[in-house]
Write a protein that holds these residues in place. Structure first.
Motif, PDB file in Angstrom:
ATOM      1  N   TYR A   7      35.133  24.353  41.225  1.00 11.31           N
ATOM      2  CA  TYR A   7      34.131  25.300  41.726  1.00 11.31           C
ATOM      3  C   TYR A   7      34.673  26.064  42.927  1.00 11.31           C
ATOM      4  O   TYR A   7      34.488  27.282  43.049  1.00 11.31           O
ATOM      5  CB  TYR A   7      32.845  24.543  42.095  1.00 11.31           C
ATOM      6  CG  TYR A   7      31.763  25.451  42.621  1.00 11.31           C
ATOM      7  CD1 TYR A   7      30.956  26.184  41.754  1.00 11.31           C
ATOM      8  CD2 TYR A   7      31.562  25.605  43.997  1.00 11.31           C
ATOM      9  CE1 TYR A   7      29.976  27.036  42.234  1.00 11.31           C
ATOM     10  CE2 TYR A   7      30.587  26.456  44.489  1.00 11.31           C
ATOM     11  CZ  TYR A   7      29.789  27.165  43.601  1.00 11.31           C
ATOM     12  OH  TYR A   7      28.820  28.014  44.068  1.00 11.31           O
ATOM     13  N   GLU A   8      35.347  25.337  43.816  1.00 15.36           N
ATOM     14  CA  GLU A   8      35.915  25.991  45.003  1.00 15.36           C
ATOM     15  C   GLU A   8      36.976  27.017  44.604  1.00 15.36           C
ATOM     16  O   GLU A   8      37.053  28.114  45.161  1.00 15.36           O
ATOM     17  CB  GLU A   8      36.520  24.935  45.940  1.00 15.36           C
ATOM     18  CG  GLU A   8      35.469  24.059  46.604  1.00 15.36           C
ATOM     19  CD  GLU A   8      36.088  22.917  47.398  1.00 15.36           C
ATOM     20  OE1 GLU A   8      35.453  22.434  48.329  1.00 15.36           O
ATOM     21  OE2 GLU A   8      37.237  22.530  47.063  1.00 15.36           O
ATOM     22  N   LEU A   9      37.800  26.621  43.618  1.00 13.75           N
ATOM     23  CA  LEU A   9      38.847  27.535  43.157  1.00 13.75           C
ATOM     24  C   LEU A   9      38.230  28.778  42.513  1.00 13.75           C
ATOM     25  O   LEU A   9      38.655  29.912  42.780  1.00 13.75           O
ATOM     26  CB  LEU A   9      39.771  26.828  42.160  1.00 13.75           C
ATOM     27  CG  LEU A   9      40.942  27.655  41.622  1.00 13.75           C
ATOM     28  CD1 LEU A   9      41.858  28.110  42.759  1.00 13.75           C
ATOM     29  CD2 LEU A   9      41.731  26.864  40.588  1.00 13.75           C
ATOM     30  N   ASN A  10      37.226  28.559  41.674  1.00 12.48           N
ATOM     31  CA  ASN A  10      36.569  29.692  41.030  1.00 12.48           C
ATOM     32  C   ASN A  10      35.851  30.574  42.047  1.00 12.48           C
ATOM     33  O   ASN A  10      35.808  31.805  41.914  1.00 12.48           O
ATOM     34  CB  ASN A  10      35.581  29.207  39.972  1.00 12.48           C
ATOM     35  CG  ASN A  10      36.283  28.756  38.700  1.00 12.48           C
ATOM     36  OD1 ASN A  10      37.495  28.892  38.586  1.00 12.48           O
ATOM     37  ND2 ASN A  10      35.532  28.205  37.762  1.00 12.48           N
ATOM     38  N   SER A  11      35.289  29.945  43.070  1.00 15.44           N
ATOM     39  CA  SER A  11      34.640  30.725  44.130  1.00 15.44           C
ATOM     40  C   SER A  11      35.651  31.585  44.861  1.00 15.44           C
ATOM     41  O   SER A  11      35.379  32.743  45.239  1.00 15.44           O
ATOM     42  CB  SER A  11      33.933  29.792  45.118  1.00 15.44           C
ATOM     43  OG  SER A  11      32.895  29.077  44.484  1.00 15.44           O
ATOM     44  N   LEU A  12      36.832  31.024  45.061  1.00 20.97           N
ATOM     45  CA  LEU A  12      37.903  31.769  45.708  1.00 20.97           C
ATOM     46  C   LEU A  12      38.303  32.985  44.864  1.00 20.97           C
ATOM     47  O   LEU A  12      38.499  34.086  45.389  1.00 20.97           O
ATOM     48  CB  LEU A  12      39.112  30.855  45.949  1.00 20.97           C
ATOM     49  CG  LEU A  12      40.314  31.493  46.653  1.00 20.97           C
ATOM     50  CD1 LEU A  12      39.931  32.015  48.044  1.00 20.97           C
ATOM     51  CD2 LEU A  12      41.456  30.485  46.769  1.00 20.97           C
ATOM     52  N   VAL A  16      37.984  36.967  45.931  1.00 22.97           N
ATOM     53  CA  VAL A  16      39.138  37.874  45.891  1.00 22.97           C
ATOM     54  C   VAL A  16      38.816  39.109  45.036  1.00 22.97           C
ATOM     55  O   VAL A  16      39.101  40.256  45.424  1.00 22.97           O
ATOM     56  CB  VAL A  16      40.379  37.152  45.350  1.00 22.97           C
ATOM     57  CG1 VAL A  16      41.517  38.158  45.103  1.00 22.97           C
ATOM     58  CG2 VAL A  16      40.826  36.079  46.321  1.00 22.97           C
ATOM     59  N   LEU A  17      38.210  38.880  43.838  1.00 26.07           N
ATOM     60  CA  LEU A  17      37.883  40.001  42.954  1.00 26.07           C
ATOM     61  C   LEU A  17      36.862  40.920  43.607  1.00 26.07           C
ATOM     62  O   LEU A  17      36.971  42.156  43.529  1.00 26.07           O
ATOM     63  CB  LEU A  17      37.344  39.476  41.619  1.00 26.07           C
ATOM     64  CG  LEU A  17      38.372  38.842  40.683  1.00 26.07           C
ATOM     65  CD1 LEU A  17      37.693  38.269  39.441  1.00 26.07           C
ATOM     66  CD2 LEU A  17      39.429  39.857  40.263  1.00 26.07           C
ATOM     67  N   GLU A  18      35.849  40.331  44.223  1.00 29.17           N
ATOM     68  CA  GLU A  18      34.831  41.153  44.859  1.00 29.17           C
ATOM     69  C   GLU A  18      35.393  41.949  46.030  1.00 29.17           C
ATOM     70  O   GLU A  18      34.929  43.053  46.327  1.00 29.17           O
ATOM     71  CB  GLU A  18      33.676  40.269  45.332  1.00 29.17           C
ATOM     72  CG  GLU A  18      32.843  39.695  44.182  1.00 29.17           C
ATOM     73  CD  GLU A  18      31.735  38.775  44.689  1.00 29.17           C
ATOM     74  OE1 GLU A  18      31.737  38.463  45.902  1.00 29.17           O
ATOM     75  OE2 GLU A  18      30.874  38.374  43.876  1.00 29.17           O
ATOM     76  N   HIS A  98      32.074  34.737  37.554  1.00 26.26           N
ATOM     77  CA  HIS A  98      31.058  33.716  37.837  1.00 26.26           C
ATOM     78  C   HIS A  98      31.719  32.345  37.753  1.00 26.26           C
ATOM     79  O   HIS A  98      32.515  32.095  36.836  1.00 26.26           O
ATOM     80  CB  HIS A  98      29.907  33.826  36.832  1.00 26.26           C
ATOM     81  CG  HIS A  98      28.708  32.999  37.201  1.00 26.26           C
ATOM     82  ND1 HIS A  98      28.623  31.668  36.918  1.00 26.26           N
ATOM     83  CD2 HIS A  98      27.548  33.342  37.837  1.00 26.26           C
ATOM     84  CE1 HIS A  98      27.465  31.193  37.346  1.00 26.26           C
ATOM     85  NE2 HIS A  98      26.789  32.202  37.924  1.00 26.26           N
ATOM     86  N   GLU A  99      31.374  31.469  38.725  1.00 23.33           N
ATOM     87  CA  GLU A  99      32.020  30.155  38.786  1.00 23.33           C
ATOM     88  C   GLU A  99      31.832  29.358  37.498  1.00 23.33           C
ATOM     89  O   GLU A  99      32.742  28.643  37.061  1.00 23.33           O
ATOM     90  CB  GLU A  99      31.465  29.349  39.979  1.00 23.33           C
ATOM     91  CG  GLU A  99      31.910  29.836  41.337  1.00 23.33           C
ATOM     92  CD  GLU A  99      31.056  30.994  41.829  1.00 23.33           C
ATOM     93  OE1 GLU A  99      30.272  31.551  41.028  1.00 23.33           O
ATOM     94  OE2 GLU A  99      31.182  31.381  43.004  1.00 23.33           O
TER      95      GLU A  99
END
Length: 433
Positions: A7-12, A16-18, A98-99
């Motif tokens: 989840y943390e990795l996906n949030s990262l 970055v994309l945003e 999305h995570e």
């Protein structure tokens, strides 16, 4: 090194994309899948290699209900098409990650003019292909029968247009025989469904050994312009263009002409227009028949009047003419009889002389042939006596036999074989050692 949860990795990744992809982008891609769910539209985008047709890029895209409800009507109104798989589109998108659901492009707009141009290009490619194959105008060369009454109808059984078509034919006063071959007339299954119906019609005609239908009518009752995409396919156009029975189409609107319309024998606007055409054509045939009937009756009356006048004139001329002709023919027959008698007499004399000559020649030829054959028999008798084996035995020669056959070569015998030697005054049996 710090370890992150998924989840943390996906949030990262999302952050970055945003931060980096903050703009919207126009992208051209082919739709490999399109589906709607709860008012949202979900798409799969693909880009294929120009030469190998192999996918070189893929991505998922979504258009949320609030946007899709505005984009869809505008797109279909301009293009006359539903958004469907296989279509090329130009979409305005922005990136979203999305995570839980991963990456996706969010669609905010679709350019209908791009798709309209691509559809026009594909339609022109299909038309060019049909012309290259030499089948584009084949249907136009077929002859629609004068009494076009047995009609094979390809339509949806529940369509109002089919009911209107049959009702109009039945109320015309003519004896039409429409036979329905059900097919799907909108959506992605249009092409295959109509092809199957055409094959069914062809098999039915082929099975009977005759062309069982005067024409095929493909009609579609109702439906928007966006439902016409299934009629712009190469496979369907090829089947229709090469079909041996004239095909009439009534599937579109006044301003829309599909490839199917172009290759058919005749295109009308609606099912009722198709029925009206068939009725009008049969009415024209009946009018021609009525006109011909009147013309024939009038011509017959005039002919009969002329013949009566001619017969009256001939009746007055016949007695004197008959007497003159009779006298001439009697004299001619007498002359012919005399000539025939003389010819037959002369011919008989000639043939009698020939027969006597042939009789003499035949007698001489038979005598000479008998002498030749008698001399030939005497010569054969002398040769036969000279070859008599008994004469050879009397001269001291002998004949050796094995199993009833003459032995000419010692290698034909084997140890233990019994042989028989014939002499002038007896037989000697021996065993080979």
């Amino acid at each position: 090194m710090e370890t992150l949860s998924l989840y943390e990795l996906n949030s990262l990744v999302r952050e970055v994309l945003e931060a980096e992809l903050t703009h919207e982008y126009w992208v051209e891609a082919e739709l490999s899948e399109v589906r709607e769910s709860k008012g949202h539209c979900y798409m799969e985008l693909v880009q294929k290699d120009e030469f190998s047709n192999t996918p070189i890029a893929k991505a998922s895209a979504k258009c949320w209900r609030s946007t899709w409800s505005m984009i869809q009507p505008h797109f279909e109104r301009v293009t006359g098409q539903h958004l469907h798989a296989g279509m090329k589109a130009r979409l305005k998108v922005y990136a979203q990650f999305h995570e839980a659901f991963g990456f996706s492009w969010i669609v905010t707009d679709i350019d209908p003019n791009f798709t309209l141009g691509d559809l026009a290009r594909r339609r022109q490619e299909i038309i060019a292909k049909l012309k290259q194959e030499g089948i584009f105008d084949l249907q136009k060369e077929l002859f629609l029968p004068l009494f076009c009454q047995r009609i094979a109808v390809i339509s949806s059984a529940s369509a109002a247009g089919f009911g209107d078509f049959c009702k109009q034919l039945s109320e015309s006063g003519f004896c039409f025989e429409p036979v329905l071959f059900p097919a799907i007339m909108q959506g992605e299954q249009v092409e295959q469904s109509i092809i199957e119906a055409l094959e069914h019609i062809y098999q039915e005609c082929e099975g009977s050994g005759v062309i069982g239908y005067d024409a095929v009518v493909i009609i579609r009752g109702g439906g928007g312009t966006a439902d016409l995409s299934g009629f712009d396919t190469l496979a369907l156009a090829e089947h229709v263009a090469q079909f041996p029975i004239p095909i009439i189409t009534g599937i579109g609107h006044d301003r829309d002409e599909s490839v199917l319309d172009m290759v058919s024998h005749l295109r009308v606007k609606t099912p009722t227009a198709a029925a009206a055409f068939l009725i009008e054509r049969l009415q024209q045939v009946m009018n021609r028949i009525d006109h011909a009937e009147q013309h024939i009756a009038l011509s017959a009356q005039n002919r009969i009047s002329n013949l009566k006048l001619q017969f009256s004139n001939l009746a007055q001329r016949i007695p004197p003419l008959f007497s003159l002709v009779k006298t001439r023919h009697e004299a001619s027959l007498q002359q012919l009889s005399t000539r025939l008698s003389n010819i037959l007499f002369n011919r008989l004399e000639k043939e009698s002389v020939k027969i006597q000559s042939y009789d003499t020649q035949l007698s001489n030829a038979v005598s000479q042939q008998l002498l030749k054959e008698q001399h030939r028999l005497e010569m054969l008798e002398q040769r036969t006596k000279a070859l008599d084996p008994q004469l050879l035995l009397k001269r001291g020669y002998s004949i050796t036999l094995h199993n009833g056959k003459t032995v000419r070569n010692p290698i034909e015998l084997q140890k233990g074989d019994e042989i028989e030697t014939r002499l002038e005054k007896g037989i000697i049996k021996s065993v080979v050692k």
